[in-house]
Design a protein around this motif. Structure first.
Motif, PDB file in Angstrom:
ATOM      1  N   ASN A   1       0.775  -1.174  -0.105  1.00 36.83           N
ATOM      2  CA  ASN A   1      -0.259   0.061   0.026  1.00 36.83           C
ATOM      3  C   ASN A   1       1.040   1.231  -0.112  1.00 36.83           C
ATOM      4  N   VAL A   2       0.576   2.373  -0.946  1.00 36.64           N
ATOM      5  CA  VAL A   2       1.481   3.289  -1.100  1.00 36.64           C
ATOM      6  C   VAL A   2       1.601   4.007  -0.034  1.00 36.64           C
ATOM      7  N   SER A   3       0.604   4.164   0.870  1.00 35.38           N
ATOM      8  CA  SER A   3       0.807   5.345   2.200  1.00 35.38           C
ATOM      9  C   SER A   3       1.899   4.520   3.037  1.00 35.38           C
ATOM     10  N   ILE A   4       1.638   3.200   3.155  1.00 35.46           N
ATOM     11  CA  ILE A   4       2.667   2.510   4.178  1.00 35.46           C
ATOM     12  C   ILE A   4       4.024   2.799   3.747  1.00 35.46           C
ATOM     13  N   ASN A   5       4.036   2.670   2.294  1.00 36.69           N
ATOM     14  CA  ASN A   5       5.398   2.747   1.817  1.00 36.69           C
ATOM     15  C   ASN A   5       5.933   4.006   2.018  1.00 36.69           C
ATOM     16  N   LEU A   6       5.230   4.995   1.637  1.00 36.05           N
ATOM     17  CA  LEU A   6       5.659   6.370   2.029  1.00 36.05           C
ATOM     18  C   LEU A   6       6.352   6.607   3.417  1.00 36.05           C
ATOM     19  N   PHE A   7       5.405   5.881   4.528  1.00 35.93           N
ATOM     20  CA  PHE A   7       5.799   6.249   5.752  1.00 35.93           C
ATOM     21  C   PHE A   7       7.076   5.515   6.043  1.00 35.93           C
ATOM     22  N   LEU A   8       7.011   4.269   5.249  1.00 37.10           N
ATOM     23  CA  LEU A   8       8.283   3.436   5.897  1.00 37.10           C
ATOM     24  C   LEU A   8       9.512   4.279   5.043  1.00 37.10           C
ATOM     25  N   CYS A   9       9.344   4.776   3.988  1.00 35.70           N
ATOM     26  CA  CYS A   9      10.523   5.170   3.307  1.00 35.70           C
ATOM     27  C   CYS A   9      10.987   6.448   4.266  1.00 35.70           C
ATOM     28  N   THR A  10      10.269   7.393   4.626  1.00 30.64           N
ATOM     29  CA  THR A  10      10.239   8.543   5.526  1.00 30.64           C
ATOM     30  C   THR A  10      11.091   8.411   6.736  1.00 30.64           C
ATOM     31  N   ILE A  11      10.546   7.166   7.284  1.00 29.17           N
ATOM     32  CA  ILE A  11      11.096   6.814   8.829  1.00 29.17           C
ATOM     33  C   ILE A  11      12.634   6.311   8.736  1.00 29.17           C
ATOM     34  N   ILE A  12      12.485   5.410   7.453  1.00 27.87           N
ATOM     35  CA  ILE A  12      14.063   4.656   7.503  1.00 27.87           C
ATOM     36  C   ILE A  12      15.032   6.037   7.008  1.00 27.87           C
ATOM     37  N   ILE A  13      14.871   6.706   5.953  1.00 26.25           N
ATOM     38  CA  ILE A  13      15.677   7.946   5.988  1.00 26.25           C
ATOM     39  C   ILE A  13      15.969   8.754   7.048  1.00 26.25           C
ATOM     40  N   PHE A  14      14.906   9.116   7.806  1.00 30.07           N
ATOM     41  CA  PHE A  14      14.880   9.772   8.934  1.00 30.07           C
ATOM     42  C   PHE A  14      15.943   9.274   9.952  1.00 30.07           C
ATOM     43  N   THR A  15      15.615   7.978  10.261  1.00 29.82           N
ATOM     44  CA  THR A  15      16.511   7.154  11.133  1.00 29.82           C
ATOM     45  C   THR A  15      17.964   6.854  10.792  1.00 29.82           C
ATOM     46  N   LEU A  16      18.100   6.757   9.428  1.00 31.08           N
ATOM     47  CA  LEU A  16      19.604   6.365   9.039  1.00 31.08           C
ATOM     48  C   LEU A  16      20.369   7.722   9.398  1.00 31.08           C
ATOM     49  N   ARG A  17      19.743   8.838   8.717  1.00 35.87           N
ATOM     50  CA  ARG A  17      20.285  10.079   8.981  1.00 35.87           C
ATOM     51  C   ARG A  17      20.550  10.532  10.501  1.00 35.87           C
ATOM     52  N   ILE A  18      19.836  10.473  11.207  1.00 39.80           N
ATOM     53  CA  ILE A  18      20.023  10.689  12.795  1.00 39.80           C
ATOM     54  C   ILE A  18      21.220   9.886  13.232  1.00 39.80           C
ATOM     55  N   ILE A  19      21.100   8.350  13.002  1.00 37.04           N
ATOM     56  CA  ILE A  19      22.383   7.599  13.343  1.00 37.04           C
ATOM     57  C   ILE A  19      23.427   7.852  12.978  1.00 37.04           C
ATOM     58  N   ALA A  20      23.395   8.095  11.455  1.00 34.25           N
ATOM     59  CA  ALA A  20      24.630   8.580  10.760  1.00 34.25           C
ATOM     60  C   ALA A  20      25.502   9.656  11.451  1.00 34.25           C
ATOM     61  N   PHE A  21      24.504  10.852  11.703  1.00 38.87           N
ATOM     62  CA  PHE A  21      25.274  11.954  12.134  1.00 38.87           C
ATOM     63  C   PHE A  21      25.663  11.633  13.603  1.00 38.87           C
TER      64      PHE A  21
END
Lengths: 201, 201, 201
Positions: free
Chosen positions: A170-190
């Motif tokens: 489902n596209v809305s789940i997809n949008l949500f997961l994509c956003t969360i993963i990028i957000f999390t990766l960025r926070i951890i990487a920083f």
């Protein structure tokens, strides 16, 4: 678009505009220059994506909300740059913007029947191109080409989006997961100061 | 497209991507930055041409081969920059790219009913714009605006193409002649260190 | 277009091309570089406006007069930069270009049903974007982001245009008023050294 996505998009727009406006203030630009830097940082990536997709006029010129948010944010930054710069929350907003802009970009690219590699590139452009223009307008090498994991998070998140899209998620789940993963990766990487490799000649 | 043209186009894409990726390595960019510089150098000119011609999405987003070649080339350059940089063959590949990109650009502009002057400009943009973005992203004045005969070769070659087109010459002969002339002019200009005039105030 | 508007447009094109070409001469660019800087300064803003409006190919690629004027002007500047640079008349021509480019830009944006804010932005882009590319190609921070009232005059003039358009004023009167107001504001702002506010962190 979904309501939560609209909200996150507005927060990301605000954060991106603030980063551009702050850069303008630091370079001692006048009010017009500060607004221009805030605007291009916030809406530049989406405009380039829409030009390449032939979705013209660009979304942001049809629905002006993001333009208004970016201009108002830039004016506030111009008035009180010091009180904005210190706020740690802006770093999280910026990471959120990175995630949601990537997710919107890759989703739109898929709607326009782009290939896997084209969709990843357009999702990433949506998220990072505005910041690149911001840096070029300061006569500097874009930060995203040199600094810690930033665009790489977009590439991972948008690749995941494309795969899940193929799996008919489902596209809305997809949008949500994509956003969360990028957000999390960025926070951890920083916080861990992860870096991509680099070479010297 | 013709088969020999596809082959030369791939060689040119490789050479242009290598020049962009090498520039990124020299500026100590990380892997992402090196790939971005390789990509924009190789495909930036064609994208700008297609936007102006309203041939959207740009060709390279519909047929991804050049994107893949550019990314792989950039990764190889990143891994072994020294062994690539020394190769004299890359100078010839670059000159070939200059010729074939100009020929493809002017040919497409004519297909889209551009005028003489518009076709020359679009052929030249196809060949040199990617390199200009590469230099701007390094916060430098584009080399092509300052150095020995480079874009001038494109202007001569694409003008010849347009004239031969008016004389109803077969398009594949035309593409071939345009490529060869630009290639030859570039090699001679470099080896003889021909310069365009410049002034000082 | 109206005849007087065509004439002012040509004068503005000449003045913008001269400012770009002079910048190229000062950076010791070769003849090709000088022509490129003259061209992008004169026609860059209109091209970006037309891409965003989806009015492709851009006007200047369909009617080449402005391209020819810009190239010829650049060549003349290259031949005799000193005699051009001193001419005070060029400052007035530049202010006229600022006015007429803004007026044409906002008028076209309204024809394409842009909103108030979109029309102001596109009118201003038409007038100032070429100069921004000129400065980026010199690896410098665009002057318009830092110096005395320049783009602000465009914003005031194009806003007035939009309001008068809503009041159903005749479009040729409207174009004339917008041009004159921006021209006058620019001249006064320069002679009185009006500045927009700026901040330091």
């Amino acid at each position: 678009m979904l309501n939560w996505l609209n909200l996150l998009d507005s927060i990301g727009t605000m954060a991106f505009a603030a980063s551009g406006a702050l850069a303008g203030v630091k370079k001692q630009m006048d009010l017009f220059g500060v607004i221009v830097l805030g605007l291009v940082t916030a809406i530049g990536g989406g405009i380039v994506r829409d030009v390449i997709l032939n979705s013209l006029p660009p979304y942001v010129f049809v629905h002006n909300l993001d333009i208004i948010i970016a201009i108002l944010t830039s004016i506030i930054v111009f008035i009180a740059p010091k009180s904005i710069e210190k706020r740690r929350i802006f770093f999280y907003f910026d990471a959120l913007g990175l995630g949601v802009f990537s997710a919107i970009g890759v989703s739109k690219a898929i709607d326009y029947h782009m290939s896997f590699i084209g969709s990843i590139i357009l999702g990433t452009i949506t998220a990072v191109f505005g910041g690149m223009i911001r840096d070029v307008l300061q006569a500097e090498i874009p930060l995203v080409l040199r600094k810690e994991i930033y665009a790489s998070a977009c590439i991972i998140g948008t690749s995941l989006f494309y795969v899940l899209h193929l799996l008919k998620l489902n596209v809305s789940i997809n949008l949500f997961l994509c956003t969360i993963i990028i957000f999390t990766l960025r926070i951890i990487a920083f916080s861990k100061n992860w870096q991509l490799p680099r070479k010297m000649l």
